[in-house]
Design a protein around this motif. Structure first.
Motif, short mmCIF file in Angstrom:
data_model
loop_
_atom_site.label_atom_id
_atom_site.label_comp_id
_atom_site.label_asym_id
_atom_site.label_seq_id
_atom_site.Cartn_x
_atom_site.Cartn_y
_atom_site.Cartn_z
N TYR A 153 1.19 -1.14 -0.16
CA TYR A 153 -0.41 -0.25 -0.51
C TYR A 153 0.98 1.51 -0.26
N ASN A 154 1.57 1.70 0.72
CA ASN A 154 3.04 2.30 0.90
C ASN A 154 4.09 2.23 0.47
N LYS A 155 4.58 1.13 0.05
CA LYS A 155 6.36 1.62 0.06
C LYS A 155 6.34 0.72 -1.38
N TYR A 156 7.35 1.58 -2.23
CA TYR A 156 7.47 1.11 -3.17
C TYR A 156 9.14 1.16 -3.41
N THR A 157 9.63 0.98 -4.86
CA THR A 157 11.22 0.96 -5.04
C THR A 157 10.90 1.84 -6.15
N ILE A 158 11.89 2.68 -6.45
CA ILE A 158 12.68 3.66 -7.31
C ILE A 158 13.77 3.06 -8.67
N VAL A 159 13.74 3.51 -9.31
CA VAL A 159 15.22 3.81 -10.21
C VAL A 159 15.59 4.96 -10.67
N GLY A 160 16.98 4.27 -11.55
CA GLY A 160 16.84 5.91 -12.44
C GLY A 160 18.26 6.41 -12.73
N GLY A 161 19.04 7.26 -12.86
CA GLY A 161 20.45 7.60 -13.05
C GLY A 161 20.68 8.35 -12.44
N ARG A 162 22.28 8.98 -11.99
CA ARG A 162 22.52 10.23 -11.25
C ARG A 162 24.02 10.48 -12.33
N ILE A 163 24.52 11.99 -11.98
CA ILE A 163 26.01 11.92 -12.69
C ILE A 163 26.20 13.07 -11.30
N ASN A 164 28.01 12.13 -10.23
CA ASN A 164 28.46 12.78 -9.31
C ASN A 164 28.50 14.63 -9.66
N ASP A 165 29.47 14.55 -8.84
CA ASP A 165 30.03 16.17 -8.65
C ASP A 165 31.73 15.58 -9.49
N ASN A 166 31.72 14.39 -9.82
CA ASN A 166 32.85 14.13 -10.46
C ASN A 166 32.62 14.18 -11.54
N PHE A 167 31.26 14.04 -12.50
CA PHE A 167 30.86 13.77 -13.60
C PHE A 167 30.82 12.24 -14.37
N LYS A 168 31.20 11.85 -13.16
CA LYS A 168 30.65 9.73 -12.99
C LYS A 168 29.09 9.78 -13.27
N ASP A 192 0.93 9.81 8.32
CA ASP A 192 0.72 11.21 8.71
C ASP A 192 1.42 12.34 8.68
N ASN A 193 1.88 12.32 7.96
CA ASN A 193 2.36 13.63 7.77
C ASN A 193 3.58 13.68 6.25
N THR A 194 2.71 12.91 5.31
CA THR A 194 2.84 12.60 3.75
C THR A 194 4.58 13.27 3.38
N SER A 195 5.11 12.40 3.98
CA SER A 195 6.75 12.97 3.64
C SER A 195 6.93 11.35 2.89
N LEU A 196 8.20 10.71 2.68
CA LEU A 196 8.65 9.82 2.01
C LEU A 196 9.69 9.52 3.23
N LYS A 197 10.00 8.20 3.17
CA LYS A 197 11.58 7.94 3.88
C LYS A 197 11.85 7.13 2.76
N TYR A 198 13.34 7.06 2.90
CA TYR A 198 13.92 5.86 1.94
C TYR A 198 14.76 5.19 2.17
N THR A 199 15.65 3.86 2.03
CA THR A 199 16.06 3.08 1.93
C THR A 199 16.60 2.08 1.57
N ASN A 200 18.17 1.90 1.69
CA ASN A 200 18.12 0.44 0.79
C ASN A 200 18.59 1.23 -1.21
N ALA A 201 18.67 2.80 -0.30
CA ALA A 201 19.57 3.32 -1.45
C ALA A 201 21.16 3.04 -2.07
N THR A 202 21.28 2.38 -3.10
CA THR A 202 22.49 1.75 -3.47
C THR A 202 22.72 2.09 -5.19
N ASN A 203 23.55 2.58 -4.89
CA ASN A 203 24.53 2.82 -6.32
C ASN A 203 24.82 1.90 -6.80
N VAL A 204 24.93 1.92 -8.41
CA VAL A 204 25.42 0.98 -9.38
C VAL A 204 26.30 1.34 -10.54
#
Length: 218
Positions: free
Chosen positions: A77-92, A105-117
């Protein structure tokens, strides 16, 4: 019902802002916005709450110069998983997977298991993940992604001990082998073992592939 999602860049509000809504599941839409003329160097990834008509900006790291979210899957109901891409400050460039929990309760989002690949070497590195799909195992997902030179399909598993995701398998997608013409294959979306993408070369076309992931064979 139609709703328009549009954001303005804080860096250059005078320039046109382009917004992409990439994927949706449950009560959320994910996407990214960038400023035309800046090569999207100020790209903002966002998670839009359909019911509340509010959005939350997302960055994997506060030092990243570019973040995009392409895929989202609802786990409960309230748990999701997202994927995407990023470029860090070293342009990697790299891809990421993150679990998202919606706190009503406070309409916020909590992030866990964040993994850079990070995958690939030299000029052939992973740029982003474009899609995510569930399997019969609630901790295992299949992903669609892109290297600079072509598409890939992956199988990943949530590791509760390390609070990260581990890669079980990676397969390169090369549609040129099928049609005998040179070009680049992009992986755009995935459902289980079924992947769709786009081929750019002497002949441009969309394609569908069934990936025989060995790690999913029981």
């Amino acid at each position: 019902e139609f709703r328009r999602v549009l954001f303005r860049s804080k860096m250059r509000p005078d320039l046109e802002q382009i917004t992409f809504a990439h994927s949706t599941d449950g009560n959320f839409v994910v996407g990214a916005s960038g400023t035309s003329g800046l090569n999207f160097d100020d790209s903002n990834a966002w998670i839009y709450n359909i019911q509340n008509k509010t959005y939350t900006l997302y960055t994997y790291s506060s030092t990243d110069i570019n973040t995009t979210i392409y895929g989202i899957i609802q786990n409960s109901y309230n748990k999701y998983t997202i994927v995407g891409g990023r470029i860090n400050d070293n342009f990697k460039s790299s891809g990421f997977i993150t679990d998202v929990e919606y706190i009503p309760d406070n309409t916020s989002l909590k992030y866990t298991n964040a993994t850079n690949v990070e995958l690939g070497t030299g000029a052939d590195v992973l740029t982003h993940f474009e899609g995510i799909s569930k399997t019969s195992n609630p901790n295992i997902y299949t992903l669609a992604g892109d290297l600079l030179t072509g598409g890939i399909g992956l199988v990943v598993i949530r590791n509760h001990k390390s609070n990260k995701y581990d890669i079980l398998e990676v397969q390169k997608i090369d549609y040129s082998c099928t049609i005998g013409k040179k070009g680049e294959s992009s992986s755009n979306s995935i459902l289980g073992k079924n992947l769709v993408g786009y081929f750019t070369g002497s002949t441009n076309s969309s394609f569908q592939a069934i990936i025989n992931f060995k790690s999913l064979i029981k």
